[in-house]
Design an enzyme around this catalytic site. Structure first.
Site, PDB file in Angstrom:
ATOM      1  N   THR A  85     -13.002  89.401 -72.557  1.00 46.18           N
ATOM      2  CA  THR A  85     -13.668  89.240 -71.265  1.00 46.18           C
ATOM      3  C   THR A  85     -14.070  90.599 -70.715  1.00 46.18           C
ATOM      4  O   THR A  85     -13.313  91.568 -70.809  1.00 46.18           O
ATOM      5  CB  THR A  85     -12.737  88.507 -70.281  1.00 46.18           C
ATOM      6  OG1 THR A  85     -12.438  87.211 -70.814  1.00 46.18           O
ATOM      7  CG2 THR A  85     -13.380  88.360 -68.924  1.00 46.18           C
ATOM      8  N   HIS A 140     -29.342  94.074 -72.596  1.00 53.07           N
ATOM      9  CA  HIS A 140     -28.798  92.747 -72.877  1.00 53.07           C
ATOM     10  C   HIS A 140     -29.727  91.658 -72.354  1.00 53.07           C
ATOM     11  O   HIS A 140     -30.647  91.923 -71.581  1.00 53.07           O
ATOM     12  CB  HIS A 140     -27.415  92.577 -72.242  1.00 53.07           C
ATOM     13  CG  HIS A 140     -26.329  93.261 -73.000  1.00 53.07           C
ATOM     14  ND1 HIS A 140     -26.018  94.597 -72.811  1.00 53.07           N
ATOM     15  CD2 HIS A 140     -25.475  92.817 -73.958  1.00 53.07           C
ATOM     16  CE1 HIS A 140     -25.018  94.935 -73.624  1.00 53.07           C
ATOM     17  NE2 HIS A 140     -24.675  93.875 -74.327  1.00 53.07           N
ATOM     18  N   LYS A 144     -26.819  87.895 -68.727  1.00 52.62           N
ATOM     19  CA  LYS A 144     -25.595  88.698 -68.589  1.00 52.62           C
ATOM     20  C   LYS A 144     -25.364  89.032 -67.121  1.00 52.62           C
ATOM     21  O   LYS A 144     -26.285  89.475 -66.421  1.00 52.62           O
ATOM     22  CB  LYS A 144     -25.691  89.975 -69.420  1.00 52.62           C
ATOM     23  CG  LYS A 144     -24.380  90.764 -69.468  1.00 52.62           C
ATOM     24  CD  LYS A 144     -24.440  91.863 -70.512  1.00 52.62           C
ATOM     25  CE  LYS A 144     -23.163  92.702 -70.538  1.00 52.62           C
ATOM     26  NZ  LYS A 144     -21.973  91.876 -70.850  1.00 52.62           N
TER      27      LYS A 144
END
Length: 248
Positions: A85, A140, A144
């Site tokens: 995470t 990304h 995200k």
């Protein structure tokens, strides 16, 4: 352990029902050595507090909001923990490290073997290139939610392990000349990019750029499952890094 005929399977709880969680579940099933006993996410992570089965291993690729439930479950059951995470602050990372006193724990912002090699290369480049300017750029997909990426933070620690430099998170306006002890951190978002990280070193009349490009999330899945196997093989409790498990 779970019995499947004469085969001893490692029982697993997955925390995170998103794209990564689904891919990890498929990888564990294909491996044949694991039995997934439950899949949880932020909306039902509180079930870990009492109703979840006791397992050998927890793999957490969810949201940081679920961390208190994951920590409480692992502390109560002694399950090994693989955490991927992102978005944790220093206090939350400290709680993960402290959990290593009671069980086996690994946390990494990135489970790509290529990124682990990039991190090592960046550390060596930073030592060799001394006072050169350094900028980190990460790209990304548009879904995200955190910035900068956890991998970019890992790379920042690699080039500035003693945290001697100020970090400029993007620049705007009349910012003046670039200070010598500054590292730029830039986050780009768009499309379906799985993850690109670039570490630029700028000297006089020359530049070195070290780059890693991920073309699918499968590389992180493969690395996480490989790390889980090596973590389970360790006999001693502790907080381990991906580098320790894969390179030592």
């Amino acid at each position: 352990m779970t019995n499947a005929g004469d085969v001893q399977l490692t029982s697993v709880i997955l925390v995170g029902g998103g794209r990564m969680g689904k891919l990890i579940a498929q990888k564990l099933d294909a491996d044949g050595g694991f039995a997934v006993e439950g899949i949880y996410d932020v909306d039902n992570a509180d079930e870990l507090d009492g109703r979840a089965p006791v397992v050998d291993l927890v793999i957490d690729f969810s949201n940081k909001a679920g961390l208190p439930h994951v920590l409480a479950y692992v502390e109560r059951t002694g399950a090994a923990l693989v955490s991927g995470t992102t978005g944790f602050d220093d206090e939350e990372l400290g709680r993960l490290r402290a959990l290593g006193q009671k069980t086996r724990v690994i946390h990494s912002f990135n489970y790509s073997l290529g990124v682990a090699a990039l991190k090592r290369a960046c550390a060596q480049a930073a030592l060799a290139l001394g006072e050169w300017d350094c900028e980190i750029v990460e790209t990304h997909h548009n879904k995200k939610v955190d910035a900068p990426s956890g991998t970019a933070v890992l790379l920042l620690d690699a080039v500035d392990p003693n945290h001697e430099c100020a970090v400029a998170y993007g620049r705007e306006g009349m910012v003046g000349e670039r200070p010598a002890k500054e590292i730029g951190m830039h986050s780009l978002r768009g499309g379906t990019v799985a993850g690109t990280h670039e570490v630029h070193f700028f000297g006089t009349d020359e530049e070195v750029c070290l780059t890693h490009r991920a073309t699918s999330r499968q590389i992180f899945v493969n690395g996480a499952v490989a790390a889980a196997k090596r973590l389970l093989a360790r006999k001693e409790n502790g907080f381990y890094t991906f580098d320790q498990l894969m390179f030592e």
